[in-house]
Design a protein around this motif. Structure first.
Motif, PDB file in Angstrom:
ATOM      1  N   PRO A   1       0.909   1.959  -9.800  1.00 57.67           N
ATOM      2  CA  PRO A   1      -0.536   1.710  -9.741  1.00 57.67           C
ATOM      3  C   PRO A   1      -0.899   0.506 -10.620  1.00 57.67           C
ATOM      4  O   PRO A   1      -0.283   0.305 -11.668  1.00 57.67           O
TER       5      PRO A   1
ATOM      6  N   GLY B   1      -0.795  -1.273  -4.629  1.00 57.98           N
ATOM      7  CA  GLY B   1      -0.125  -1.244  -5.930  1.00 57.98           C
ATOM      8  C   GLY B   1       1.023  -2.232  -5.907  1.00 57.98           C
ATOM      9  O   GLY B   1       1.155  -3.007  -4.965  1.00 57.98           O
TER      10      GLY B   1
ATOM     11  N   GLU C   1      -3.521   3.063  -0.988  1.00 62.02           N
ATOM     12  CA  GLU C   1      -3.893   2.378  -2.221  1.00 62.02           C
ATOM     13  C   GLU C   1      -2.935   1.207  -2.483  1.00 62.02           C
ATOM     14  O   GLU C   1      -1.719   1.350  -2.359  1.00 62.02           O
TER      15      GLU C   1
ATOM     16  N   ASP D   1      -1.259   6.711   0.642  1.00 62.10           N
ATOM     17  CA  ASP D   1      -2.704   6.950   0.642  1.00 62.10           C
ATOM     18  C   ASP D   1      -3.513   5.685   0.903  1.00 62.10           C
ATOM     19  O   ASP D   1      -4.745   5.705   0.839  1.00 62.10           O
TER      20      ASP D   1
ATOM     21  N   ARG E   1       0.855  -1.188   0.000  1.00 65.52           N
ATOM     22  CA  ARG E   1       0.000   0.000   0.000  1.00 65.52           C
ATOM     23  C   ARG E   1       0.889   1.235   0.000  1.00 65.52           C
ATOM     24  O   ARG E   1       1.922   1.259   0.661  1.00 65.52           O
ATOM     25  N   ASN E   2       0.491   2.260  -0.743  1.00 62.36           N
ATOM     26  CA  ASN E   2       1.249   3.510  -0.706  1.00 62.36           C
ATOM     27  C   ASN E   2       0.750   4.373   0.471  1.00 62.36           C
ATOM     28  O   ASN E   2      -0.101   3.940   1.249  1.00 62.36           O
TER      29      ASN E   2
END
Lengths: 551, 183
Positions: free
Chosen positions: A222, A198, A196, A194, A191-192
């Motif tokens: 992404p 990826g 999210e 934020d 997860r990055n």
């Protein structure tokens, strides 16, 4: 599980028909052996020491019960009643006849399977975490992206004649059970900032004669950009990978010679030049695929199962097996069952027709019809209710398959070695059998704790010896088999390449050498310190001393 | 050697010029990359079509400045297992928007024809070992492809699975398929 639609069916059928025609043209002499070889290899057909060998792809290691039964049938009808599960989550048949192979491929197509690209200088079967979709520590199930990669890499027009073979491994969990750092490309989900999810893109890992740990090409990508980015990596490799020497043709050598920084620059430049990728089609396809991997309808269960707890109290063997071979599941009240294919004196990874049928039956009754193949050459039932564990164990135990040694000394990886393989320089299987006999006592294995022993019968390292805690490499020395021992390898998220300890041993000496290594570890280990932790703390010296001091 | 184009054998009217051959007054000529760079201005004024024979270990981006006068790029497969030219063709089409012909030369065999077409090749210099029917059969033996955006604009094009899946219902897909299959 993924199901073929009309297109997938047609694709595989066309391919089988095409191969049938190629076999006919080879048999009539229209194709030379040189021209036929890469064509048969791209369909998984090797010529080994004694016979043709067919390697069947098990995409990302997931099988349904009907597929397993078909593999069992093929073993019965076209082989000698057994198959060999490999370190790439595939199955190999060692004794098929060339003339029967198109028929075998038809039988595979009936159950949505194939042998496309299990060999050749192309993108091979994509491998992943054997606990994908059920592991307690997972961020997301990596199999939808694996299926997308399977389709994308199938007969890829640009990347079917690469400098050398190309292996991709994917993991969706922080704990890496897919050995992504020793693959040509490894994809590790993170997860990055934020939140999210990826992909970290690694490249240039590998084993063979020049083992290397992969470098990170991109920290986080992404998901929508994954295929265009992989195409950029592949294109740089296809254009610049060495073709003058097959031993220097893997992507790891290119990256090593260019340097990681320059390789990254070239990939990013290629990626940028390809322009803004049109990925809508891929994204919709990925969403379509993902729906197939929805988890089964879990029962609403308490995490603690009284039946399970009672059964453990009543049966010590079952309790041991449950402790060693059963892993934590993400759904309450469920468990992951690992079936070791490593009995004492057995051939690692081999399963008979009867064993395959039994596992298929059990998966149907207790595990949502699903089975996994692991890169450590074992099988997994991924969706077992805890209250059913005793019934599963009893059925396995009756068949001799309740071997409670997962991740321990007896759970040895071994390639087919010189008993089958045309490349091998030494035998692997008898060494695995000797070690399994010497350390047959499970209590001893539990005392030693988590340990991996991997055996390769030649420098190509199909038995993953470089990344074993204790690795064994068979070499030929003036017509005699010799075995080098390496220590300290690992294939997880802290991957490392094992180091050669010293001069090799004859086959008969290997089990005693392992014994000395184990004794040394037990003598110097700290409290609850594993073998690998001890080795990393003290280095090779105490082990060298134990093995060579008196010699 | 013969040229295979649109599934048929065509006559080869191109003249291959070596580094020092005199440029004829007119007619279609193939020059090597060095000569293309050296004689660019002269070639630009030539009355006839221009092609370059481009080695598979050179970077396609080096051709960029010369593409405006090129009607054809000849890429080479020294042996059919050396797949570099697939990527070169793909780059020419996708990244440099080259719309002229891309010709495959060297060890060109029917079993690779479909891959070459998908990467952007449309002309093939082949020997007489295989007849037109064998080439046609090879080109159409796989009617489906998964790769997004690897379809040639002209001639036989296999169906792009992903694209078809997203726009059609299953019944439509099925009938579509029969169309492709029987075409």
């Amino acid at each position: 599980m993924y199901r073929y639609d009309e297109f997938d069916h047609r694709f595989v059928r066309e391919r089988t028909t095409q191969f049938r025609d190629q076999v006919t043209r080879r048999l009539s002499g229209e194709l030379t052996e040189d021209e036929f070889k890469p064509l048969r290899l791209m369909n998984g057909v090797y010529l080994q020491l004694h016979a043709y060998m067919l390697r069947v792809a098990v995409p990302y290691g997931t099988l349904s019960a009907p597929q397993m039964r078909q593999l069992a049938m093929i073993a019965e009808r076209y082989d000698r009643g057994y198959g060999h599960f490999t370190t790439r989550q595939n199955i190999q048949y060692n004794w098929p006849a060339l003339k029967d192979l198109p028929d075998v491929l038809d039988h595979l197509a009936e159950v949505e399977m194939h042998a496309i690209q299990t060999s050749g200088n192309c993108i091979r079967n994509v491998t992943t975490d054997q606990w994908a979709g059920v592991a307690a520590d997972e961020i997301a199930d990596p199999r939808p992206i694996c299926e997308l990669l399977r389709q994308w890499s199938s007969l890829h027009p640009e990347f079917s004649f690469l400098p050398r073979k190309f292996k991709i491994a994917v993991t969706g969990a922080p704990q890496d059970r897919a050995a992504v750092a020793v693959h040509d490309i490894g994809l590790h989900m993170h997860r990055n900032a934020d939140g999210e999810a990826g992909w970290e893109v690694l490249a240039g890992g590998g084993q063979g004669r020049t083992p290397m740990i992969a470098v990170t090409v991109r920290d986080w990508l992404p998901e929508r950009e994954l295929l265009p980015y992989l195409e950029a990596v592949m294109r740089v490799y296809n254009l610049h990978g060495r073709r003058d020497n097959k031993y220097k043709a893997r992507i790891k050598i290119l990256i090593h010679e260019l340097g990681a920084e320059e390789f990254r620059r070239q990939v990013e430049e290629e990626f940028a030049r390809a322009g803004t990728p049109e990925v809508e089609v891929e994204q919709r396809e990925l969403a379509r695929i993902a729906a197939y991997f929805a988890p089964p309808a879990y029962e609403d269960l308490q995490d603690v199962s009284t039946e399970f707890e009672l059964a453990k109290n009543g049966n010590r063997d079952f309790a041991n097996w449950a402790k060693i071979n059963v892993a934590e599941h993400k759904a309450p009240g469920y468990a992951i069952v690992n079936i070791s294919l490593k009995p004492v004196d057995g051939i690692p990874g081999d399963a008979t027709t009867e064993e395959m049928n039994l596992v298929a039956d059990l998966s149907e009754r207790y595990s949502a019809n699903e089975i996994r193949i692991t890169h450590r050459q074992n099988l997994v039932l991924p969706y077992v209710r805890k209250r059913d564990l005793f019934a599963v164990w009893s059925a396995l135990n009756d068949a001799g398959l309740a071997i409670a040694n997962l991740g321990h000394l007896g759970d040895i990886i071994a390639c087919p070695g010189m008993d089958y393989c045309a490349l091998a320089t030494a035998r692997s299987i008898p060494i695995a059998q000797d070690i399994s006999r010497k350390f047959a006592d499970l209590k001893r294995q539990y005392d030693v704790g988590p340990l991996t022993i991997n055996i390769s019968g030649c420098i190509n390292a199909c038995g993953h010896h470089h990344v074993a805690h204790i690795g064994i490499l068979g070499v030929d020395k003036k017509g005699k088999e010799f075995y080098q021992i390496t220590l300290g390898g690992a294939s997880d998220e802290n991957a490392s390449i094992g180091k050669i300890l010293g001069p090799g041993f004859s086959g008969e000496e290997v089990p005693d050498a392992i014994e000395k290594i184990i004794e040394t570890y037990i003598a110097i280990r700290g409290e609850s310190e594993t073998f690998l932790q001890t080795y990393r703390r003290v280095g090779a010296d105490p082990f060298k001393e134990a093995l060579y001091a008196t010699a | 050697m013969r040229l295979l184009k649109n599934g048929e054998f065509a006559s080869d009217d191109w003249t291959v010029l070596s580094e020092d051959d005199v440029l004829p007054l007119n007619g279609d000529v193939i020059v090597c990359f060095d000569r293309l760079m050296r004689d660019y201005a002269q070639l630009k004024a030539h009355d006839g079509r221009i092609a370059v024979s481009f080695p598979n270990d050179c970077a396609v981006e080096d051709l960029d400045d010369y593409l405006d006068i090129l009607d054809k790029v000849v890429l080479t497969f020294p042996v059919f297992t050396d797949g570099r030219a697939y990527s070169q063709a793909r780059q020419l089409r996708q990244q440099f928007a080259f719309e002229g012909e891309i010709q495959a030369s060297g060890n060109v065999l029917p079993d690779q024809l479909a891959f070459m077409r998908q990467c952007g090749f449309d002309v093939f210099l082949v020997n007489g070992r295989f007849d037109a029917e064998q080439w046609q059969k090879a080109a159409t033996s796989m009617t489906l492809t998964y790769q997004n955006g690897y379809l040639p604009e002209r001639g036989f094009a296999p169906a792009d699975v992903w694209k078809r899946r997203e726009v059609k219902s299953n019944d439509q897909l099925r009938s579509d398929f029969e169309e492709v299959w029987t075409a």
